[in-house]
Design a protein around this motif. Structure first.
Motif, short mmCIF file in Angstrom:
data_model
loop_
_atom_site.label_atom_id
_atom_site.label_comp_id
_atom_site.label_asym_id
_atom_site.label_seq_id
_atom_site.Cartn_x
_atom_site.Cartn_y
_atom_site.Cartn_z
N VAL A 465 0.83 -1.20 0.00
CA VAL A 465 0.00 0.00 0.00
C VAL A 465 0.87 1.26 0.00
N VAL A 466 1.88 1.27 0.86
CA VAL A 466 2.74 2.45 0.95
C VAL A 466 3.51 2.66 -0.35
N ALA A 467 3.96 1.59 -0.99
CA ALA A 467 4.67 1.72 -2.27
C ALA A 467 3.76 2.33 -3.33
N ALA A 468 2.46 1.99 -3.28
CA ALA A 468 1.52 2.51 -4.28
C ALA A 468 1.23 3.99 -4.06
N ILE A 469 1.09 4.41 -2.80
CA ILE A 469 0.70 5.81 -2.55
C ILE A 469 1.88 6.76 -2.57
N SER A 470 3.10 6.24 -2.43
CA SER A 470 4.26 7.13 -2.35
C SER A 470 4.94 7.32 -3.70
N ASP A 471 4.40 6.70 -4.76
CA ASP A 471 5.09 6.77 -6.05
C ASP A 471 4.19 7.30 -7.16
N ASP A 472 3.21 8.12 -6.79
CA ASP A 472 2.43 8.87 -7.77
C ASP A 472 1.63 7.99 -8.72
N HIS A 473 1.23 6.79 -8.29
CA HIS A 473 0.28 6.02 -9.08
C HIS A 473 -1.09 6.66 -8.92
N ARG A 474 -1.87 6.69 -9.98
CA ARG A 474 -3.18 7.34 -9.94
C ARG A 474 -4.28 6.29 -10.16
N PRO A 475 -4.97 5.84 -9.10
CA PRO A 475 -5.99 4.81 -9.27
C PRO A 475 -7.20 5.31 -10.03
N SER A 476 -7.71 4.49 -10.95
CA SER A 476 -8.91 4.85 -11.69
C SER A 476 -10.10 4.85 -10.75
N GLY A 477 -10.91 5.92 -10.84
CA GLY A 477 -12.07 6.02 -9.98
C GLY A 477 -11.73 6.13 -8.51
N ALA A 478 -10.49 6.51 -8.20
CA ALA A 478 -10.00 6.66 -6.82
C ALA A 478 -9.91 5.33 -6.10
N ASP A 479 -10.04 4.21 -6.81
CA ASP A 479 -10.14 2.87 -6.20
C ASP A 479 -8.75 2.29 -6.00
N LEU A 480 -8.16 2.51 -4.81
CA LEU A 480 -6.82 2.01 -4.54
C LEU A 480 -6.76 0.48 -4.50
N ARG A 482 -8.36 -1.64 -6.27
CA ARG A 482 -8.32 -2.08 -7.67
C ARG A 482 -6.93 -1.83 -8.27
N LEU A 483 -6.33 -0.69 -7.96
CA LEU A 483 -4.98 -0.42 -8.44
C LEU A 483 -4.00 -1.46 -7.91
N LEU A 484 -4.11 -1.83 -6.64
CA LEU A 484 -3.22 -2.84 -6.07
C LEU A 484 -3.37 -4.18 -6.79
N GLN A 485 -4.58 -4.55 -7.14
CA GLN A 485 -4.79 -5.78 -7.89
C GLN A 485 -4.07 -5.71 -9.24
N ASP A 486 -4.19 -4.57 -9.91
CA ASP A 486 -3.55 -4.41 -11.22
C ASP A 486 -2.02 -4.41 -11.10
N LEU A 487 -1.50 -3.80 -10.05
CA LEU A 487 -0.04 -3.80 -9.85
C LEU A 487 0.46 -5.22 -9.56
N ARG A 488 -0.25 -5.96 -8.73
CA ARG A 488 0.17 -7.33 -8.43
C ARG A 488 0.16 -8.20 -9.68
N ALA A 489 -0.82 -7.94 -10.56
CA ALA A 489 -0.94 -8.74 -11.78
C ALA A 489 -0.08 -8.21 -12.92
N GLY A 490 0.60 -7.09 -12.69
CA GLY A 490 1.45 -6.52 -13.74
C GLY A 490 0.69 -5.80 -14.82
N ARG A 491 -0.56 -5.37 -14.54
CA ARG A 491 -1.38 -4.72 -15.56
C ARG A 491 -1.31 -3.20 -15.51
N ALA A 492 -0.69 -2.63 -14.49
CA ALA A 492 -0.69 -1.17 -14.32
C ALA A 492 0.66 -0.59 -14.75
N PRO A 493 0.68 0.64 -15.28
CA PRO A 493 1.96 1.29 -15.60
C PRO A 493 2.81 1.42 -14.34
N GLY A 494 4.11 1.28 -14.50
CA GLY A 494 5.02 1.45 -13.37
C GLY A 494 5.08 0.26 -12.44
#
Length: 861
Positions: A465-480, A482-494
């Motif tokens: 969680v801290v890695a996601a919020i401290s590195d300027d990732h922008r979750p779609s629909g403000a849904d953090l 969901r962003l974490l799921q995409d990062l774990r699966a390798g689907r998100a930029p960065g």
């Protein structure tokens, strides 16, 4: 910390400084370094970052630390020096940035970011093994560099042998030297080559309500491609942020094709891509266009560049303390920045700069960008200052002190996080958090999350969680979540960058758990039944003041504990969630904000029980009272910051009445008191005395009286009077009279004026706040016969303004100069009035006539 080898490496200054203009000042620089404190000013391109660090290292007996404001600049400067030294990176020249370190036993010169040095200094203010510290690019006025300058000035008092230097292209050298206690100043003259500057304004506006316009970016890309073809050289393009870098790169690639290599340069890129952009063109390679943020403005040289294209824009921090929001906004760059950027084209030979705005716009730019300490969220800075032993920065020599309101609010936040005590001193947890290589809020969430989340993977989840919020990732629909799921699966930029940061933070969290000095040993565990709510718990530990509850069934709007209201974006996966932990909120208008004035940009669902645990520092029970008509109603409330959890009516007590009535008066103003004639008159009299004499006579304007209700009105309430229409306002105002000066009140501003007829007339004093208002006496003209000198009040400062009345008490004349009136206008008044009022005296000679309020017949009796 590496120690100096037995035979210290010496840098070949002649080889390193060959061809550098700063080399001509070597003697002055060595003499300044010998004094123990130095300030070096040198324009871009003179080579100060290349020559001064090894020069200082040769004189220092130990390790020399040199800060650069950005990680990419640290690596580039270290790589360049190692190359000029003919050594491997990590040998005599090394570097340290967050998550990367390349130093060895032979390292004499270490490049690092200000944040890394600041935490070393907090861990041990004596900096063992360090002989010299040089702060580069001080003119940028970054928060960390400003604090370091003050801290190092104090560190020199512990270690007189510590050499401290500050370098910059443009700065107030005298002010910096004063902070370092009269440091020696060395000014290196400009050495720029010939530079031509042209302007290419866009027909479309650069900015609109949403930021930089697409039309302007199109124009910027076309202008760049055209200028690069004409100059046939490497180009450097300045835009305000990473998003604009990527958009301009995409446009340029479509314009120049394969003939020119287009590279991006910003802080979010992997190190390899940054190094490629800053490494220079190799022989045989195509010309290059590097599109960069401000990081290439002063602290970094991009080799081979002879053309600069400048959008003239910057991204700066703006703080909205009322809504507890900080954010980056796009604004015009400063004139100093414009000069710095243009100068990049003439560092290594003649160059050209194209400013993609009108020449008239340059004059409207601010001279300098504001120091970051005046606009940033000061939470991190407040903890560092507390750990340094100077809470709120008090006593620390700083170029610019922190704004009092901002540093006080930051300290209150730290208290709610359990990182400082009531006096502003760091708690043991606060000391530990301050030394972690991450932001204060993030570090608190990481340590507490690793301790309090359920399961064996608590440290890893907190790190994700801290890695996601401290590195300027922008979750779609403000849904953090969901962003974490995409990062774990390798689907998100960065994703790769996030994974590296996750592993680093996991290691830090596991070390904290294994140290058996838990950051939250006495705190209750977080239950967080789902993975999404666990992410919310971590956010709530970082920002308890942004725990939020939905304002109503079916609503997109939430009330945050800090009092801000904000709405989820339409279509967000978080819609319907009763409780949220909000990480980022942004000002907005229209439909997106749902009438709140702000929109949530990053959040996660939160279990209600966990909201109360994470926000325990904001939990309180309070008793409130309000005036409903003439009746005081009281309630007992339980709140989480601004969020009301429960409210129960209770019987009102006498103690409830005072705050309820004072609150009503503050809300409605003094008119709520129904001030009688006597109180109104006293207030007006005191206002005139204050206007003319000042303190100790009290101000009587509404704002002053409302601010001081506790002094003059509250005592009139006591346990007896609880109705607005029964308050002794006159007695309250008398509470403000200064003693012994009050004994003179009736002499200064008497309530009535004695007139020659033997009567007295009421004096009407001007309303409080009337700057030119005059005391007025309305009196029959005949009552003033023989009075030549106009009476003056307040020790002769203010003449009375007479409204001279007819026998029917209608106005005849207005004057504050009776002598002139009797000698002139009176004749016209007499001519007109003696026929209308024949029973009243209208003598030809008003000077000798007897003053009277009677008719002629009655006056003769």
């Amino acid at each position: 910390m590496p120690s100096a080898p037995p035979s210290p490496h010496r840098f070949d200054l002649a080889a390193i400084g060959a061809g550098l203009p700063v080399g001509s000042a070597s003697g002055a620089l060595e003499a300044a370094a010998a004094t123990g404190a130095m300030v070096v000013t040198a324009p871009p391109g003179t080579g100060k970052t290349t020559l001064v660090p090894p020069l200082v290292a040769n004189q220092a007996e130990g390790l020399t630390l040199v800060t650069q404001p950005r990680r990419v600049a640290v690596r580039a400067a270290a790589r360049r020096l190692a190359q000029l030294d003919g050594s491997e990176l990590g040998g005599p020249v090394g570097y340290t940035v967050r998550g990367q370190r390349q130093v060895g036993r032979s390292t004499r010169l270490e490049m690092l970011t200000p944040g890394v040095l600041l935490r070393r200094l907090l861990a041990d203010p004596e900096l063992p093994g360090v002989a010299a510290v040089v702060l580069d690019e001080v003119h940028e006025r970054s928060l960390e560099t400003d604090l370091l300058l003050g801290m190092l000035a104090e560190a020199r008092q512990l270690r007189e042998d510590l050499l401290v230097g500050a370098m910059s292209a443009t700065l107030d050298a005298a002010a910096v030297a004063a902070v370092l206690e009269d440091a020696a100043i060395v000014e290196v003259p400009s050495a720029l080559h010939e530079l031509s500057v042209s302007y290419a304004p866009s027909p479309a506006p650069r900015l609109d309500a949403r930021g930089i316009t697409r039309e302007y970016l199109d124009h910027l890309a076309r202008t760049t491609a055209r200028a690069q073809r004409a100059q046939d050289t490497d180009a450097l393009v300045f835009v305000p942020g990473a998003r604009e870098v990527d958009e301009v790169v995409a446009r340029l690639q479509g314009l120049v094709g394969q003939e020119v290599e287009v590279l991006a340069l910003h802080g979010r890129l992997p190190a390899a891509q940054q190094d490629r952009a800053t490494g220079g063109r190799r022989p045989g390679e195509a010309p290059r266009i590097v599109v960069s943020t401000a990081l290439a403005e002063s602290s970094l040289t991009v080799p081979g560049v002879h053309l600069v294209v400048d959008a003239g824009l910057s991204r700066e921090v703006r703080r909205d303390r009322g809504r507890d929001m900080s954010g980056l906004v796009t604004v015009s760059a400063s004139r100093a920045a414009a000069e710095q950027r243009a100068g990049r084209a003439a560092r290594q030979g003649p160059g050209a700069a194209v400013r993609v705005y009108a020449e008239a716009d340059l004059a409207g730019m601010p001279a300098q960008a504001p120091p970051q300490i005046t606009a940033a969220d000061l939470t991190d800075a407040a903890l560092w200052l507390a750990c340094w032993g100077t809470p709120r920065g008090e006593g620390l020599p700083l170029l610019t002190p922190p704004p009092p309101a901002e540093i006080t609010a930051a300290e209150a936040t730290l208290q709610a996080l359990g990182l400082v005590d009531a006096e502003g001193r760091p708690t043991p947890r606060g000391t530990r958090v301050a030394r972690l290589p991450i932001g204060v809020r993030e570090a608190r969430a990481l340590l507490d999350g690793a301790q309090r989340l359920p399961g064996r993977d608590a440290a890893r989840l907190a790190a994700e969680v801290v890695a996601a919020i401290s590195d300027d990732h922008r979750p779609s629909g403000a849904d953090l979540p969901r962003l974490l799921q995409d990062l774990r699966a390798g689907r998100a930029p960065g994703t790769d960058r996030w994974r590296r940061e996750r592993e680093r933070l996991t290691s830090l969290a596991q070390q904290a758990v294994a140290s058996r000095r838990p950051a939250a040993a006495s705190a209750a565990p977080i239950s967080a039944p789902s993975a999404a709510e666990q992410a919310g718990a971590v956010l709530a530990l970082a920002r308890p003041e942004r725990i939020a509850r939905r304002t109503g069934e079916g609503s997109r709007s939430y009330l945050l504990a800090c009092g801000t209201r904000a709405a989820l974006p339409e279509g967000s996966g978080l819609l319907g969630t009763p409780w949220l932990a909000v990480w980022e909120v942004q000002r907005a208008q229209g439909r997106a904000a749902d009438g709140t004035g702000a929109v949530v940009r990053a959040a996660a669902p939160l279990d209600e029980q966990d909201a109360l645990l994470a926000g325990e520092g904001l939990l309180r029970e309070e008793r409130t009272a309000s005036l409903e008509g003439s009746t005081v109603r009281a309630r007992k409330r339980r709140v989480l910051g601004a969020i009301e959890l429960s409210s129960t009516p209770v019987a009102a007590s006498a103690e409830d009445a005072v705050p309820a009535i004072l609150t009503r008066v503050r809300e409605k103003g003094l008119d709520a008191l129904g001030m009688d004639e006597a109180a109104t008159a006293l207030r007006a009299r005191l206002a005139l005395v204050h206007r003319e004499l000042g303190a100790p006579w009290p101000a009587m304007d509404e704002a002053s009286l409302l601010a001081d209700l506790g002094t003059w009105l509250a005592p009139q309430l006591s346990h007896r009077t609880t109705r607005l229409d029964r308050i002794d306002v006159l007695g309250g105002l008398r509470q403000l009279l200064p003693w012994p000066e009050a004994a003179e009140l009736d002499q200064l501003v008497p309530p009535r004026l004695a007139v020659p007829s033997g009567n007295t007339a009421r004096i009407d004093y001007p309303a409080p706040g009337a700057e030119d208002g005059r005391p007025v006496v309305a009196v029959k003209l005949q009552e003033l016969f023989g009075l030549a000198e106009t009476p003056r009040l307040v020790r002769g400062r203010v003449p009375v303004l007479f409204h001279l009345l007819s026998p029917a008490r209608r106005p005849l004349a207005v004057t504050d100069d009776l002598r002139s009136f009797w000698g002139g206008p009176y004749r016209e008044v007499r001519k007109e009035m003696r026929g209308r009022y024949p029973k009243h005296p209208w003598p030809e000679d008003p000077w000798t006539a007897q003053a009277t309020a009677r008719t002629t017949r009655r006056a003769g009796r």
